[in-house]
Motif scaffolding. Structure first.
Motif, PDB file in Angstrom:
ATOM      1  N   TRP A  46      38.699  63.312  98.849  1.00  0.00           N
ATOM      2  CA  TRP A  46      38.881  63.237 100.300  1.00  0.00           C
ATOM      3  C   TRP A  46      37.588  63.504 101.056  1.00  0.00           C
ATOM      4  N   PHE A  81      36.980  57.112 101.613  1.00  0.00           N
ATOM      5  CA  PHE A  81      38.245  56.983 100.952  1.00  0.00           C
ATOM      6  C   PHE A  81      39.224  56.226 101.862  1.00  0.00           C
ATOM      7  N   TYR A  82      39.992  55.284 101.320  1.00  0.00           N
ATOM      8  CA  TYR A  82      40.809  54.412 102.162  1.00  0.00           C
ATOM      9  C   TYR A  82      41.694  55.180 103.136  1.00  0.00           C
ATOM     10  N   ARG A  83      42.127  56.368 102.710  1.00  0.00           N
ATOM     11  CA  ARG A  83      43.091  57.129 103.515  1.00  0.00           C
ATOM     12  C   ARG A  83      42.495  57.594 104.853  1.00  0.00           C
ATOM     13  N   LEU A  86      42.839  54.451 108.155  1.00  0.00           N
ATOM     14  CA  LEU A  86      44.091  53.773 108.460  1.00  0.00           C
ATOM     15  C   LEU A  86      44.502  54.010 109.903  1.00  0.00           C
ATOM     16  N   ASP A  93      50.689  49.768 108.289  1.00  0.00           N
ATOM     17  CA  ASP A  93      49.329  50.323 108.326  1.00  0.00           C
ATOM     18  C   ASP A  93      48.290  49.202 108.373  1.00  0.00           C
ATOM     19  N   CYS A 155      46.391  46.200  94.683  1.00  0.00           N
ATOM     20  CA  CYS A 155      45.333  46.988  95.336  1.00  0.00           C
ATOM     21  C   CYS A 155      43.981  46.276  95.415  1.00  0.00           C
ATOM     22  N   SER A 166      43.244  48.738  99.097  1.00  0.00           N
ATOM     23  CA  SER A 166      42.871  50.133  98.841  1.00  0.00           C
ATOM     24  C   SER A 166      41.857  50.267  97.718  1.00  0.00           C
ATOM     25  N   TRP A 197      42.516  57.291  92.572  1.00  0.00           N
ATOM     26  CA  TRP A 197      43.814  56.719  92.950  1.00  0.00           C
ATOM     27  C   TRP A 197      44.125  55.390  92.275  1.00  0.00           C
TER      28      TRP A 197
ATOM     29  N   ASP B  33      49.851  61.537  99.955  1.00  0.00           N
ATOM     30  CA  ASP B  33      48.826  60.993 100.850  1.00  0.00           C
ATOM     31  C   ASP B  33      47.669  60.360 100.081  1.00  0.00           C
ATOM     32  N   TYR B  35      47.847  59.101  96.703  1.00  0.00           N
ATOM     33  CA  TYR B  35      48.201  58.031  95.760  1.00  0.00           C
ATOM     34  C   TYR B  35      49.240  57.043  96.301  1.00  0.00           C
ATOM     35  N   CYS B  36      50.197  57.523  97.076  1.00  0.00           N
ATOM     36  CA  CYS B  36      51.356  56.687  97.428  1.00  0.00           C
ATOM     37  C   CYS B  36      51.167  55.916  98.731  1.00  0.00           C
ATOM     38  N   VAL B  37      50.383  56.517  99.637  1.00  0.00           N
ATOM     39  CA  VAL B  37      50.228  55.924 100.971  1.00  0.00           C
ATOM     40  C   VAL B  37      49.640  54.520 100.911  1.00  0.00           C
ATOM     41  N   GLN B  38      48.811  54.232  99.905  1.00  0.00           N
ATOM     42  CA  GLN B  38      48.172  52.915  99.846  1.00  0.00           C
ATOM     43  C   GLN B  38      49.215  51.789  99.850  1.00  0.00           C
ATOM     44  N   CYS B  39      50.393  52.039  99.323  1.00  0.00           N
ATOM     45  CA  CYS B  39      51.459  51.026  99.335  1.00  0.00           C
ATOM     46  C   CYS B  39      52.645  51.441 100.211  1.00  0.00           C
TER      47      CYS B  39
END
Lengths: 224, 119
Positions: A46, A81-83, A86, A93, A155, A166, A197, B33, B35-39
């Motif tokens: 992160w 990181f992609y998260r 968003l 998203d 992905c 991602s 991930w 947040d 691993y799962c959020v990407q999908c």
């Protein structure tokens, strides 16, 4: 005289290498790990700003590195990181482009020096040298395995705009990455980072060869 | 100091990381947040950034009715062994080599919290 020239050559090469290493520290170390971290964690994923480069010598092809460092284009549609990138879109998203920053651009001499310094970075870990056997793969079968049968396209993109966002795009993998790295990463991503991930799908040898071959046969930007 | 705390709290509220703050399963929430959020999406509704290109849409974890039909052991198996193991899509990958059994059990509990549905 010959000894003098040899010494001069050695001195120049050393100075050249030192320049590349210095540039790495000055330009790259803020966002990229240039040496293996003592341990990995989700928190590290992160907080890091760019992909790890401490195994760049096992990962990248020199020509691609030299060219890309002079004219960088985004490899990860969702950033790293992609998260962190968003936002709410019209139907789910979306990538918040305003949070993605352009990569540093280098002049030609610096790009060459940095590429060579990067290619000197290796870890004892995980790329299996000679693992990819290089057998020809049917493009149709490869695309089918990449998409429907093994789910990589969830992905990753194997053509611009075709696939998930991602993970890094893979339509330039054949010019960007070493085949043995591609094989080894698909086989066990957690050997590179225990928390990354990308899941370990537990693929067998024939799948690993087929998917690596498919990606290494793809021409950049071509429709599979 | 008060101002600092107020600013920090405000930043936390505005951050997309805090969409589901206050879970009883914070570690599972962190794993979700990551691993799962990407999908499955920031809002847990199956509309992650990867979903648009998928032939089978990721499950909406906020759908109480649909989620209540899935027993805990099936949910555990789907996460650990992937979609194929429960006769679902290959697009749901195998997470058993990234997450421990204990982490997956906690994720199942977190999903029950998210869908507001017990089983």
């Amino acid at each position: 005289m010959r000894h003098f020239l040899s010494a001069l050559l050695l001195l120049s090469a050393t100075a050249f290498a030192a320049d590349g290493s210095q540039l790495l520290q000055q330009q790259c170390a803020q966002c990229h790990a240039l040496s293996a971290p003592p341990q990995t964690s989700i928190d590290r994923l992160w907080s890091r700003k760019g992909p790890d480069l401490y195994y760049a010598g096992d990962k990248f092809q020199r020509n691609w590195l030299v060219a890309w460092l002079q004219a960088p284009v985004r490899i990860r549609p969702g950033g790293e990181f992609y998260r962190h990138h968003l936002k709410d879109g019209a139907d789910g998203d979306a990538i918040d482009e305003t949070t993605l920053t352009p990569h540093v651009k280098l002049d030609k001499d610096s790009a060459v020096a940095v590429a060579d310094a990067l290619l000197a970075l290796h870890t004892p870990a995980p790329v299996e040298s000679g693992a990819y056997k290089g057998a020809a793969v049917s493009a149709t079968m490869g695309a089918m395995f990449f998409g429907k049968l093994r789910g990589c396209a969830a992905c990753h993109q194997d053509a611009p705009g075709k696939g998930g966002m991602s993970g890094p795009e893979l339509y330039t993998a054949s010019s960007r990455l070493n085949a043995d790295y591609v094989y080894s990463y698909i086989k066990h991503p957690q050997a590179f980072d225990a928390h990354v991930w990308m899941p370990d799908a537990g693929l067998g040898e024939s799948d690993l060869q087929r998917l690596t071959g498919y990606l290494m046969q793809l021409k950049s930007g071509a429709k599979p | 100091m008060k101002r600092l705390i107020a600013h920090s709290a405000l930043a936390l509220c505005l951050s997309p990381l805090a969409v589901h703050a206050g879970s009883a399963h914070p570690q599972a929430e962190r794993n979700y947040d990551t691993y799962c959020v990407q999908c499955h999406g920031v809002h847990r509704n199956g509309k992650g950034i990867n979903a648009a290109h998928m032939s089978v849409q990721p499950r909406d974890h906020t759908d109480s009715k649909a989620m209540s039909d899935v027993p805990d052991d099936e949910m555990f198996k789907a996460i650990k062994e992937g979609g194929l193991a429960v006769n679902k899509s290959i697009l749901m990958p195998v997470w058993g080599k990234v997450l421990s059994d204990a982490e997956i059990h906690e994720l199942v509990a977190y999903l029950r919290e998210t869908c507001k549905c017990g089983k």
